[in-house]
Each structure stands twice: as C-alpha cells, then as structure tokens.
Design an enzyme around this catalytic site. Sequence first.
Site, PDB file in Angstrom:
ATOM      1  N   THR A 104       0.865  -1.183   0.000  1.00  0.00           N
ATOM      2  CA  THR A 104       0.000   0.000   0.000  1.00  0.00           C
ATOM      3  C   THR A 104       0.900   1.230   0.000  1.00  0.00           C
ATOM      4  O   THR A 104       1.929   1.258   0.673  1.00  0.00           O
ATOM      5  CB  THR A 104      -0.926   0.031   1.231  1.00  0.00           C
ATOM      6  OG1 THR A 104      -0.155  -0.190   2.427  1.00  0.00           O
ATOM      7  CG2 THR A 104      -2.001  -1.034   1.130  1.00  0.00           C
ATOM      8  N   HIS A 124      -6.853  -4.207  -7.249  1.00  0.00           N
ATOM      9  CA  HIS A 124      -6.253  -3.019  -6.645  1.00  0.00           C
ATOM     10  C   HIS A 124      -7.154  -2.404  -5.572  1.00  0.00           C
ATOM     11  O   HIS A 124      -7.265  -1.182  -5.438  1.00  0.00           O
ATOM     12  CB  HIS A 124      -5.928  -1.972  -7.716  1.00  0.00           C
ATOM     13  CG  HIS A 124      -4.679  -1.182  -7.450  1.00  0.00           C
ATOM     14  ND1 HIS A 124      -3.467  -1.463  -8.039  1.00  0.00           N
ATOM     15  CD2 HIS A 124      -4.452  -0.120  -6.645  1.00  0.00           C
ATOM     16  CE1 HIS A 124      -2.561  -0.603  -7.620  1.00  0.00           C
ATOM     17  NE2 HIS A 124      -3.141   0.237  -6.769  1.00  0.00           N
ATOM     18  N   ARG A 144      -9.786   0.285  -6.521  1.00  0.00           N
ATOM     19  CA  ARG A 144      -9.349   1.668  -6.699  1.00  0.00           C
ATOM     20  C   ARG A 144      -8.971   2.000  -8.144  1.00  0.00           C
ATOM     21  O   ARG A 144      -8.592   3.126  -8.433  1.00  0.00           O
ATOM     22  CB  ARG A 144      -8.166   1.950  -5.775  1.00  0.00           C
ATOM     23  CG  ARG A 144      -8.542   1.846  -4.316  1.00  0.00           C
ATOM     24  CD  ARG A 144      -7.332   1.658  -3.415  1.00  0.00           C
ATOM     25  NE  ARG A 144      -6.508   2.838  -3.270  1.00  0.00           N
ATOM     26  CZ  ARG A 144      -6.762   3.848  -2.451  1.00  0.00           C
ATOM     27  NH1 ARG A 144      -7.867   3.823  -1.707  1.00  0.00           N
ATOM     28  NH2 ARG A 144      -5.947   4.868  -2.344  1.00  0.00           N
TER      29      ARG A 144
END
Length: 424
Positions: free
Chosen positions: A125, A322, A325
């Site tokens: 992240t 993802h 996102r």
Amino acid sequence: MRFPLRSSVSRGYTTPVEAGSTGAKLDRTPAEKGRSPPRRFYAGPSLERARTIDDLRAMAHRRLPAFAVEYLEGGAEEEATLARNLAAFASYRFLPRALVDVSSRDQSISLFDRAMPLPFAIAPTGLNGLFRNKADVLLARAAAEAGIPFIQSTMSNDRMEDVAAVPNLRHWWQLYVFGERSIRDTLVARAERAHCEALVLTIDAQFYGDREWEQRRFAHPGRLSLGSILEAALHPLWAATTLSGGMPSFANALDFLPKDRRGFFESAFWIRANMDHALDWDEAARLRDLWPRMFLIKGLLNPDDVQRAVSIGADGVILSNHGGRQLDWTVAALDVLQEARRRVGARLTLIVDGGVRRGTDVLKALALGADAALVGRATLYGLAAAGQNGVTRAIDIFREEIDRDLGLLGARSVKDLGPDFLTR
C-alpha cells in the site's frame, strides 16, 4: 464529522453505518429491534477493547483527518468494485463438518518453500506516511514479529534499505513501472542488493483510477482545499504522530523526480502522470529475466492472463483489482480464483487480495484454491489507530478468528480446506 464505515451492499445489510465521537454504529442486524440492543464499534484509545477489524477501523476514522480517511477508504467511480470485493466473500456459506477432533488446530502454510505460521501476508500500500510517521517500517516490524511477509510499495514513504534492515523480515518489493526504463532497473537492482525475497510487478495501475470522492478534497492536483486543511488542523494527535518530521516524501522515487515536483502531493501526481502506458508481456518477461529470485505479477483477473504468466516464468500471481481503486465494475479476485487454479494447477502460487476483513474471509479464499491471502486496509486501520501495536492487534485478530473458525468448521488445519467446505 461522520464517515461511512461499511458499504450498505457489502455484507447484505440494508442500513448505513456512521462513526461518531465515541464509536460507530453497526449495520442493522437481525439481533436489533429498532435501537435495541444498542451496538457500536469501539473507537476509543484502548487496543485491548478492539475486538474486530471494524473496531480498528472506527478508531482510525476517529484519529485521521477527512482527506486521509478518504484516501484510505475510497474506490474508483461508483465504487462497485470496492463493494464487490466484500460481496464476493459474502456470497459463500460454510458447510461445516461434524464430530471432528479439533482439539488442536494448525493455520500454518508454506509459501515459496518457507514455512509461515499464518496463511496471510501484508499487501503493498502506498502513501502510508499519511497515517503514521515511519509507517512502512512499523508495518514491517509487526510482520516480522508475526513471521509473515510484508510487501513494500514503490510508493512507500520509507527507504527500501530501512525496511530491509528490520530483523527477520520476509521483505518483498512491489514495483510500479514509471518513467524511463533505467528507473525500474535501478529499483530492481536496489531490491536485489537489499536481499528482498520477491519482486512483485503491479500491472493494473498504468492509468490512475478515477477516485472522485478523493479528488473533492483537493482545490487542484497537488494542493488540498482550504476546507481540508482546516479540518486536518482539528486532529492534533494525527499531526503529532504523522507530521513531526514534516510532510512525508516518496523516499524510493525521490531521485528520479524533477526538482520542482518533490513535495508529497506534487510527486504523487507526477508519478501518476508518468506511468509507462506501454508496459506489456515482453517487458514483464524482461523484468522476470532481470530478477534472480521469486517473481510475482499482481493485478491479473483474467484466467487467460494467469495462464500466460506461467509461460514467462512467473512464480506466482496475485489476483487483485487493486482494492477497488482502479477499473470500476470488475470482478473480485475470489470470483476468478477457482478457474485460475483449474488452469494452472500447482505450477503457480496463487494469492488473493481485496476485501479481506475477517478470518472467515481467509478461510474461504484458501478453500477455493488460494495459497495465501493478502490484507491491506485491515492492517492500515491498525496502523492509523495505534501504530505498530495496532498492526499487531490486527494480525492477532485474524489469528484468533482463523483459529476459532477452524474449530467451528470442523477442520484441523487450513491444509484440509477445499471447495467441499463451501456452498453458494
């Protein structure tokens, strides 16, 4: 200010969730009649009282300013993919086995011929410096203590070498492909010198997903709106533990950025604008040849692509959208897991991410053919709530839930799991 804590479509409930100053209201459940019994997630300062990942989430929401919460939680466009990640897990029900001796339970697995005590790792992240100072080092320390891998993002705010120095860490490096070829090759060489165990090539971020709600927090790219700045000023604890050394920077990309684009937000937008749109299978194969250790591709969802990853010599694939996102209205990793496993058999390690919030989510992924799961937002909630101790608490919550649920499921080990434990 109130923030949503769970999508109303995520787990099949019908009412919204709100976070207040003392906690967060749960989705309406069959146990409630009107407002009785009153149920709220814990959002206070005591980690011992955090019973679930949603408690850590409520604690994080209370501590963070609105723009950081939006970055942490938001998805692309209508957030349909974000919702699907949770709904995919909710679409399966367990078929528990009865009268099985579960006096001892084993949740250990082997991943790339190395034993690990838990069947999950921490996902890559970026921009974690929004939540805590030295965020990636804290995540890495908690992972090392738990004996699980930590995947560090190219968009990390801590130097690769500082994370690699964490004792006993299984350190994987996630590569974003941007700018000239020399940039990616330099990062790969650094990861090799840092003795990273694996290289994780992310292939689903060559264009930046349209995260509309996040953009509303900015006056224009690279500059927060006045309202966001004033609201952030109301969070002194966040500022003290996050901005004590100033705004974070992208420590691993800084040398590649124009001198006038090295501020936190400016550099993020520059990297987004310079992602390599020409990234293809030939380049993935070249990076595979360049890297001497385990090589994974992250972001595949089409089983044809998963099969093709075998042909270029990938050791593993991370099925991922993802975190909801990027492209909206895609399938969840769980939706394609069984077909991907059917295509590649045991030739490829398959890992899933997206929407993992409970021990039961991990068990469902393993039963459907995953070798392991990744947790992303869940450990970030712990990080934002209480730093390294919060990450450790998130890991412990998963450990406790998996252990208890194995017993309830009538399975002695995660290795015993298979699709016969599940039904739609």
